[in-house]
Write a protein that holds these residues in place. Sequence first.
Motif, PDB file in Angstrom:
ATOM      1  N   GLU A  14       0.828  -1.213   0.000  1.00  0.00           N
ATOM      2  CA  GLU A  14       0.000   0.000   0.000  1.00  0.00           C
ATOM      3  C   GLU A  14       0.859   1.259   0.000  1.00  0.00           C
ATOM      4  O   GLU A  14       0.440   2.299   0.504  1.00  0.00           O
ATOM      5  CB  GLU A  14      -0.906   0.004   1.240  1.00  0.00           C
ATOM      6  N   GLU A  15       2.059   1.209  -0.583  1.00  0.00           N
ATOM      7  CA  GLU A  15       2.998   2.317  -0.461  1.00  0.00           C
ATOM      8  C   GLU A  15       2.428   3.648  -0.954  1.00  0.00           C
ATOM      9  O   GLU A  15       2.748   4.706  -0.401  1.00  0.00           O
ATOM     10  CB  GLU A  15       4.306   2.003  -1.196  1.00  0.00           C
ATOM     11  N   GLU A  16       1.560   3.625  -1.975  1.00  0.00           N
ATOM     12  CA  GLU A  16       1.028   4.869  -2.526  1.00  0.00           C
ATOM     13  C   GLU A  16       0.018   5.530  -1.598  1.00  0.00           C
ATOM     14  O   GLU A  16      -0.302   6.718  -1.754  1.00  0.00           O
ATOM     15  CB  GLU A  16       0.395   4.641  -3.907  1.00  0.00           C
ATOM     16  N   ASN A  17      -0.502   4.781  -0.612  1.00  0.00           N
ATOM     17  CA  ASN A  17      -1.531   5.330   0.283  1.00  0.00           C
ATOM     18  C   ASN A  17      -1.028   5.636   1.693  1.00  0.00           C
ATOM     19  O   ASN A  17      -1.741   6.278   2.470  1.00  0.00           O
ATOM     20  CB  ASN A  17      -2.694   4.335   0.399  1.00  0.00           C
ATOM     21  N   VAL A  18       0.167   5.161   2.041  1.00  0.00           N
ATOM     22  CA  VAL A  18       0.622   5.227   3.439  1.00  0.00           C
ATOM     23  C   VAL A  18       0.688   6.664   3.952  1.00  0.00           C
ATOM     24  O   VAL A  18       0.145   6.971   5.024  1.00  0.00           O
ATOM     25  CB  VAL A  18       1.995   4.537   3.596  1.00  0.00           C
ATOM     26  N   LYS A  19       1.343   7.549   3.222  1.00  0.00           N
ATOM     27  CA  LYS A  19       1.556   8.919   3.703  1.00  0.00           C
ATOM     28  C   LYS A  19       0.228   9.626   3.956  1.00  0.00           C
ATOM     29  O   LYS A  19       0.010  10.198   5.032  1.00  0.00           O
ATOM     30  CB  LYS A  19       2.398   9.712   2.704  1.00  0.00           C
ATOM     31  N   PHE A  79     -10.824   1.657  12.558  1.00  0.00           N
ATOM     32  CA  PHE A  79     -10.272   0.596  11.699  1.00  0.00           C
ATOM     33  C   PHE A  79     -10.672   0.883  10.255  1.00  0.00           C
ATOM     34  O   PHE A  79     -11.615   0.317   9.719  1.00  0.00           O
ATOM     35  CB  PHE A  79     -10.800  -0.767  12.134  1.00  0.00           C
ATOM     36  N   PHE A  80      -9.927   1.791   9.627  1.00  0.00           N
ATOM     37  CA  PHE A  80     -10.172   2.144   8.234  1.00  0.00           C
ATOM     38  C   PHE A  80      -9.236   1.363   7.323  1.00  0.00           C
ATOM     39  O   PHE A  80      -8.168   0.914   7.736  1.00  0.00           O
ATOM     40  CB  PHE A  80      -9.945   3.645   8.015  1.00  0.00           C
ATOM     41  N   ASP A  81      -9.642   1.207   6.063  1.00  0.00           N
ATOM     42  CA  ASP A  81      -8.755   0.653   5.045  1.00  0.00           C
ATOM     43  C   ASP A  81      -7.930   1.790   4.452  1.00  0.00           C
ATOM     44  O   ASP A  81      -8.334   2.961   4.500  1.00  0.00           O
ATOM     45  CB  ASP A  81      -9.563  -0.033   3.946  1.00  0.00           C
ATOM     46  N   LEU A  82      -6.785   1.449   3.875  1.00  0.00           N
ATOM     47  CA  LEU A  82      -5.908   2.496   3.361  1.00  0.00           C
ATOM     48  C   LEU A  82      -6.455   3.173   2.109  1.00  0.00           C
ATOM     49  O   LEU A  82      -5.955   4.224   1.715  1.00  0.00           O
ATOM     50  CB  LEU A  82      -4.494   1.957   3.103  1.00  0.00           C
ATOM     51  N   ASP A  83      -7.472   2.573   1.476  1.00  0.00           N
ATOM     52  CA  ASP A  83      -8.071   3.220   0.308  1.00  0.00           C
ATOM     53  C   ASP A  83      -9.317   4.029   0.672  1.00  0.00           C
ATOM     54  O   ASP A  83     -10.082   4.436  -0.190  1.00  0.00           O
ATOM     55  CB  ASP A  83      -8.396   2.201  -0.784  1.00  0.00           C
ATOM     56  N   GLU A  84      -9.514   4.256   1.982  1.00  0.00           N
ATOM     57  CA  GLU A  84     -10.624   5.084   2.453  1.00  0.00           C
ATOM     58  C   GLU A  84     -10.088   6.443   2.915  1.00  0.00           C
ATOM     59  O   GLU A  84      -9.090   6.504   3.641  1.00  0.00           O
ATOM     60  CB  GLU A  84     -11.357   4.377   3.592  1.00  0.00           C
ATOM     61  N   ILE A  85     -10.751   7.510   2.486  1.00  0.00           N
ATOM     62  CA  ILE A  85     -10.307   8.871   2.772  1.00  0.00           C
ATOM     63  C   ILE A  85     -11.103   9.437   3.942  1.00  0.00           C
ATOM     64  O   ILE A  85     -12.332   9.516   3.895  1.00  0.00           O
ATOM     65  CB  ILE A  85     -10.494   9.795   1.551  1.00  0.00           C
ATOM     66  N   ILE A  86     -10.397   9.814   4.994  1.00  0.00           N
ATOM     67  CA  ILE A  86     -11.026  10.358   6.203  1.00  0.00           C
ATOM     68  C   ILE A  86     -11.007  11.882   6.110  1.00  0.00           C
ATOM     69  O   ILE A  86      -9.945  12.506   6.140  1.00  0.00           O
ATOM     70  CB  ILE A  86     -10.274   9.891   7.463  1.00  0.00           C
ATOM     71  N   SER A  87     -12.163  12.479   6.000  1.00  0.00           N
ATOM     72  CA  SER A  87     -12.251  13.939   5.871  1.00  0.00           C
ATOM     73  C   SER A  87     -12.067  14.606   7.233  1.00  0.00           C
ATOM     74  O   SER A  87     -12.270  13.975   8.275  1.00  0.00           O
ATOM     75  CB  SER A  87     -13.612  14.342   5.294  1.00  0.00           C
TER      76      SER A  87
END
Length: 251
Positions: A14-19, A79-87
């Motif tokens: 998931e390197e593209e989503n980690v940051k 417990f979110f997935d890395l492809d979920e965006i938290i506003s």
Amino acid sequence: MKPKITALAITFNEEENVKRYVESLSFADEILFIDSQSTDNTIALAEGMGVKVIQRKFDDFSNQRNFAISHAKNDWIVFFDLDEIISPELEEEIIESVANPKNHVAFFAKRNFYFMGEHIKYGGWQNDKAIRLFNKNYCKYNGNLVHEIVQCKGKTAVLNNSLNHYSYKNFDNYNDKLNLYSKLQAENLYQKKIKPNFYHFFIRPMYRFLWQYIFRMGILDGKTGFILSYVHSFSVYKRYLQLWMMYRKID
């Protein structure tokens, strides 16, 4: 005193989503990744941002998530997935809900699903929601190998603010996900001694397509709605094909 929060995630390449993900969870007091032996820079990037990473060989989603919960220091879990965006609005509501849960032990988050760059508004996705905030003393995942859900002993509520869910990276990646889900569902059916037949191979996939594309109005999402309905119906067929192969000991 403000209750502390642990942010958990299960990761694999998931390197593209980690940051983005870690920065969006700056409100959490602890961030922990359970990594399924990533081969990219996921682990290095996460640890460089102060995330605790534990490696565990993947077996199924419920076990991976319950293992993560067992290592959380705090009672309240996001417990979110890395492809979920938290506003920022959702972040603020999470903090308020933990500070004043009003006897609720878990909270659902509504999800806006994006596929091939488009917001999917129909096909059943319009009602998509999942528990993403909960108290670990009252909640755990139900043991399903895939499509796992949180079981709660107590009241639940739905958060007002939604998150954006970007599950689609490219077609091959999305298809790989569906293949994994099909395999795990086949394993679950095999454990239950269910044997595939004509109904499973032909009626179930057809019903899934019609349910998603016609009855849940996926047709209103145009060409993208058709593609999404088709690949999901084909994944149902793959589920029973893999089950058939299991009974015949075919790899």
